[in-house]
Design a protein around this motif. Structure first.
Motif: not given
Length: 254
Positions: A61-67, A69-73, A75-80, A105-109
């Motif tokens: 799905x569409x991803x939001x960057x938390x930091x 090394x972490x994104x959210x799809x 509503x689920x948080x995903x640690x890379x 780093x977060x902006x680059x991702x």
């Protein structure tokens, strides 16, 4: 005889008027068995679009960057998996000036992903119930990309998958490697630029609860004996309660 022919011609004309004529499409030859027609439509991304459902081993799905090394799809948080980026409150030093390398780093991702869908292959769940996985955008390994660009480090404690990417980034002075910085797992133990890490000779245990609350336990406390400090998860030891409070930790209630 002539009368019968005339009657037949008139009947045929009446039938022709009553039966609608077929258009060109109706007159087209029937499709052969095993063939199909392509219907023009907006083609979905067959790899990462809505046509690809979630499975127990992946999320799409569409991803939001938390930091970094972490994104959210959805509503689920995903640690890379296999990488570790600088903590949010960390700074790096370049040209004598402190920079917000964690934010960079977060902006680059975020820029790398853009509005593309992301597919994450699940590897495990961590203590915070986050998915830990390898994530891709259009087939490119985002974990590897972050390390190769110098915005994250290979997390050797859990995997050596991205060590080669890190070494190339370091040799090329990419990302944080162009600066002075503290490795994120050391920063979670309290180290900052120009500071030493608190050692286990300090007796106060800094523990992070399942809800993410930072709590310290002093010797003699109710939960002190059963509390374990996992420094790889950001938990740490303190030499005094004042030090623990200054770092943003609160005392245990018992």
């Amino acid at each position: 005889m002539l009368i019968a022919i005339a009657v037949g011609l008139v009947a045929g004309a009446v039938v022709a008027l009553l039966v609608p004529q077929r258009d060109a499409a109706d007159r087209a030859p029937a499709e052969r068995p095993g063939t199909f027609r392509l219907v023009p439509r907006e083609a979905p991304d067959v790899r990462y679009g809505a046509a690809l459902p979630d499975r127990p081993d992946r999320i799409v799905g569409r991803a939001s960057v938390i930091d970094g090394d972490t994104i959210e799809i959805r509503g689920q948080s995903i640690r890379l998996f296999g990488i570790d980026a600088l903590e949010d409150d960390q700074k790096c030093l370049a040209g004598g000036k402190r920079q917000r390398c964690a934010q960079r780093a977060a902006n680059a991702l975020s820029e790398k992903i853009g509005r593309r869908n992301v597919l994450c292959e699940k590897r495990a769940r961590d203590r915070y119930d986050r998915i830990v996985g390898v994530c891709y955008a259009d087939g490119e390994d985002l974990n590897a990309w972050l390390v190769a660009e110098g915005w994250a480090l290979a997390y050797r404690r859990y995997s050596r998958l991205y060590v080669e990417h890190e070494e190339k980034a370091r040799r090329a002075n990419k990302g944080v490697w162009a600066t002075r910085f503290v490795k994120p797992w050391e920063a979670r133990r309290g180290k900052r630029l120009g500071q030493r890490v608190a050692t286990r000779r300090c007796a106060i245990k800094g523990n992070i609860s399942a809800a993410g609350e930072r709590i310290y336990h002093v010797p003699g406390g109710y939960y002190y004996g059963q509390t374990r400090v996992d420094e790889s998860e950001g938990e740490r030891w303190f030499c005094s309660e004042a030090e623990a409070r200054a770092a943003g930790w609160r005392p245990a209630l018992r």
